[in-house]
Design an enzyme around this catalytic site. Sequence first.
Site, PDB file in Angstrom:
ATOM      1  N   ASP A   1     -30.285 -79.561 -14.387  1.00 42.65           N
ATOM      2  CA  ASP A   1     -30.364 -78.620 -15.487  1.00 42.65           C
ATOM      3  C   ASP A   1     -31.679 -78.008 -15.746  1.00 42.65           C
ATOM      4  O   ASP A   1     -31.901 -76.900 -15.967  1.00 42.65           O
ATOM      5  CB  ASP A   1     -30.141 -79.358 -16.923  1.00 42.65           C
TER       6      ASP A   1
ATOM      7  N   ARG B   1     -19.966 -75.326 -19.867  1.00 42.16           N
ATOM      8  CA  ARG B   1     -21.182 -76.335 -19.767  1.00 42.16           C
ATOM      9  C   ARG B   1     -21.673 -76.107 -18.548  1.00 42.16           C
ATOM     10  O   ARG B   1     -20.875 -75.730 -17.588  1.00 42.16           O
ATOM     11  CB  ARG B   1     -20.901 -77.602 -20.622  1.00 42.16           C
TER      12      ARG B   1
ATOM     13  N   ARG C   1     -28.342 -74.687 -26.687  1.00 42.05           N
ATOM     14  CA  ARG C   1     -28.535 -75.872 -26.106  1.00 42.05           C
ATOM     15  C   ARG C   1     -29.861 -75.890 -25.351  1.00 42.05           C
ATOM     16  O   ARG C   1     -30.454 -74.970 -24.704  1.00 42.05           O
ATOM     17  CB  ARG C   1     -27.610 -76.202 -24.910  1.00 42.05           C
TER      18      ARG C   1
ATOM     19  N   LYS D   1     -28.167 -84.870 -16.018  1.00 42.73           N
ATOM     20  CA  LYS D   1     -27.375 -85.387 -16.974  1.00 42.73           C
ATOM     21  C   LYS D   1     -28.053 -87.077 -17.011  1.00 42.73           C
ATOM     22  O   LYS D   1     -28.164 -87.802 -15.576  1.00 42.73           O
ATOM     23  CB  LYS D   1     -26.033 -85.488 -16.512  1.00 42.73           C
TER      24      LYS D   1
HETATM   25  O1  MRU Z   1     -24.074 -81.462 -20.430  1.00 48.62           O
HETATM   26  P1  MRU Z   1     -23.594 -80.668 -19.483  1.00 48.62           P
HETATM   27  O2  MRU Z   1     -22.203 -80.958 -18.970  1.00 48.62           O
HETATM   28  O3  MRU Z   1     -23.965 -79.261 -19.578  1.00 48.62           O
HETATM   29  O4  MRU Z   1     -24.584 -81.279 -18.212  1.00 48.62           O
HETATM   30  C1  MRU Z   1     -24.205 -80.770 -16.906  1.00 48.62           C
HETATM   31  C2  MRU Z   1     -25.078 -81.241 -15.824  1.00 48.62           C
HETATM   32  O5  MRU Z   1     -25.924 -82.210 -16.170  1.00 48.62           O
HETATM   33  C3  MRU Z   1     -25.081 -80.600 -14.395  1.00 48.62           C
HETATM   34  O6  MRU Z   1     -25.387 -81.666 -13.601  1.00 48.62           O
HETATM   35  C4  MRU Z   1     -26.144 -79.600 -14.311  1.00 48.62           C
HETATM   36  O7  MRU Z   1     -26.045 -78.715 -15.315  1.00 48.62           O
HETATM   37  C5  MRU Z   1     -25.889 -78.794 -12.952  1.00 48.62           C
HETATM   38  S1  MRU Z   1     -24.456 -77.710 -13.195  1.00 48.62           S
HETATM   39  C6  MRU Z   1     -24.427 -76.943 -11.632  1.00 48.62           C
END
Ligand code: MRU
Length: 335
Positions: free
Chosen positions: A223, A34, A71, A234
């Site tokens: 993201d 992830r 995703r 997040k």
């Molecule tokens: O649901 P996740 O764990 O994939 O979410 C991750 C995040 O929100 C991170 O902050 C984002 O992907 C940046 S990772 C360098």
Amino acid sequence: MEIVDQTRLPHARVTVSLASGSDAAHAIRSMQVRGAPLIGATAAYGLALALRADPSDAGLAAGYALLIATRPTAVNLRWALDRVRARVTPLAPAARAAAAWDEASAIAAEDIATNRALGGHGVQIIEALAGARRSPVQILTHCNAGALATLGWGTATAPIYLAHAAGVSLHVWVSETRPRLQGARLTAWELRAHGVPHTLVIDAAGAALMRQRRVDLVLVGADRVTRNGDVCNKIGTYEKALAARDNDVPMYAAVPSTTIDWTLASGDDVPIEERDAAEVLNPGGEPIAPAGTVVANPAFDVTPGRLFTGLITERGVCAASKAGLSGLFPEHVHE
Ligand code: MRU
């Protein structure tokens, strides 16, 4: 290809072998891997694996469709799949799997270099806050935008690791990140491995810490960042930003260019992943709410760019706005 199964951390560091496009899709969907950059790179390798099994046009389309559906929010997924597809489409089927693997490896190598460059810009922010003072710079981060979420260095953590290595005294508040606990399980794990002083707090503690002047800087990942500088990250990032603004705490998002979606005008258009109710209801396997309780579980939120002090990219730091982003990435102005 081998991945570290992040669902097993921090209890065990277990590697898992991915042998097919379906294996890669499963790893992304189940969050064994992830974090936006790692999702992208895994999908790129996944498409290469799918092409080993079926390098025809139909096989390429099926592999792409399987992986893009894993995703919805992190744009690195689409970016990486588009890049591999563009590389292999003109080739004869027999040459496609090897070329796709080659492209995936380039994506992986570039991610490490990008994060290192981004870290080099971000570390200056931490050093400026450190100034001549002796007390540690207090940094709050949310989720895991660390080395585990990337191919190396991390995004939000790259400036932290560089500052720590340079001898800057710092301390990181790690927000636990309900419901999947990426902060508690992953960020605490990797900060410990790097010897970076840190303290775990529940998500709701961030605003109080800021009000008590115990946070000098909020540093998060992203993201998807839209053309106008809105930051999707997040769930809980927006709340941190509101608290940071109310308390005049600088807040930056670390954003590799692979996370910028030039096709979207604003954060309102970002698809927000809605995840299973069980993540909220049964965090430790035991229900924490009455049976039948209706649950909403949005995995990401959007923070308006105006709430960020800036975006840290591999090309430098800019305002979280259309002007800021197009100043650093003029080649995308007309997209
Ligand atoms: O649901 P996740 O764990 O994939 O979410 C991750 C995040 O929100 C991170 O902050 C984002 O992907 C940046 S990772 C360098």
